[in-house]
Write an enzyme that holds these catalytic residues in place. Structure first.
Site, short mmCIF file in Angstrom:
data_model
loop_
_atom_site.label_atom_id
_atom_site.label_comp_id
_atom_site.label_asym_id
_atom_site.label_seq_id
_atom_site.Cartn_x
_atom_site.Cartn_y
_atom_site.Cartn_z
N HIS A 97 25.30 43.48 39.79
CA HIS A 97 24.81 43.99 37.99
C HIS A 97 24.71 45.69 38.50
CE1 HIS A 97 25.01 40.07 36.93
NE2 HIS A 97 23.99 39.73 37.60
N ARG A 192 31.61 40.76 41.35
CA ARG A 192 31.72 40.72 42.35
C ARG A 192 32.60 40.50 43.68
NH1 ARG A 192 35.29 36.84 39.81
NH2 ARG A 192 34.44 36.26 38.23
#
Length: 314
Positions: A97, A192
């Site tokens: 993140h 991802r």
């Protein structure tokens, strides 16, 4: 004394999800591939409804916008926290993140994502991914380019009751056979890095390699959370973490104990057992907010609660 805000959870199907949100928490799940319960959320991708009382049927985002007095008049444009219960039947993708600064520029002004995990339950030999083994950005890029995921990824064994703080820039993944409660900034931004070449609707899921490389911290350094336990008569409060975005506590009650709500607001999720708060029955799976100015409250019964609040320093 104000009114408690009980919330209806938002349930989300995921490729890796299972059915434990129904069997363990009695939620009305849409399928046996339900991965996430957004238990307390005012995010546009899953905005919880107030379940009863004077604001029944209204969205949490609207209450936060119209009635800042319930939330200590905190100077924030959006409700700052998001609480999830996650049922990982299979491995989640390896992900990372961004922080607030990167997300603001690259994700249309979104918040970054600092999060933490409380392991509610897991298989006997369960593991999680947290961190990586690359010493430099160059080594990181090389391992990714060569698909050397076994060398790169750092896996550690876990057990029920473990707790992890996941800072932005930390490579991480929940693996199969794990049930967790996640407290996080109100953000849905995930990059991802690797997804085991899984297919969804006949196609591999999108990866975000460039953005991941931008934000991954090198080298990874593990930080140990100091454990602080405060005893009460018939209760224990374990302080799990305090960071600029949230403070998270685990409250274990066996009998009855008095507490004081002196924060801007306090979020509570009952993760085990049942009992009462100020005479109102509560059970495993209930999620509610104690508003600003509520004052003293009594928890009674045999139950475990995860509570969170925004530190006063925000």
């Amino acid at each position: 004394m104000g009114e408690l805000f009980f919330l209806k959870p938002v349930l989300k199907e995921m490729i890796w999800g299972g059915s434990r949100l129904k069997t363990d928490f009695s939620y009305d799940i849409p399928s046996d591939h339900t991965g996430e319960c957004w238990a307390v959320s005012a995010h546009k991708n899953g905005d919880c409804e107030i379940a009863d009382g004077m604001f029944k049927g209204q969205k949490l985002s609207q209450i936060f916008k119209d009635h800042k007095e319930f939330f200590g008049n905190i100077k924030m444009d959006v409700f700052p926290l998001l609480i999830k219960i996650i049922d990982a039947k299979q491995d989640l993708s390896i992900q990372v993140h961004p922080d607030d600064a990167y997300a603001k520029i690259h994700e249309n002004g979104a918040l970054g994502k600092t999060e933490c995990w409380d392991i509610l339950d897991c298989d006997q030999d369960a593991k999680i991914v947290i961190g990586h083994n690359a010493k430099t950005k160059e080594e990181l890029e090389e391992m990714i380019a060569n698909n050397e995921w076994g060398r790169l990824i750092r896996e550690i064994p876990i057990k029920k009751g473990d707790f992890f703080q996941i800072e932005p820039g930390t490579v991480h993944a929940i693996k199969g056979g794990t049930l967790i409660l996640e407290t996080q900034q109100s953000s849905d931004v995930t990059y991802r890095l690797y997804d085991y070449n899984r297919m969804q609707n006949g196609k591999p899921r999108e990866l975000h390699i460039k953005k991941s490389l931008d934000v991954i911290r090198c080298p990874y350094t593990a930080r140990k959370q100091p454990q602080v336990i405060r005893p009460y008569q018939d209760a224990l409060v374990e302080e799990l973490v305090t960071c600029p975005y949230y403070s998270v506590n685990k409250i274990e009650v066996s009998g009855k104990a008095d507490f004081k709500q002196d924060k801007p607001f306090t979020i509570m999720t009952v993760v085990n057992g049942d009992g009462e708060i100020d005479g109102r029955k509560i059970k495993k799976g209930d999620n509610f907010i104690i508003p600003s100015g509520y004052g003293k409250y009594e928890l009674k019964g045999d139950l475990s609660v995860i509570s969170s609040y925004v530190p006063q320093l925000v």
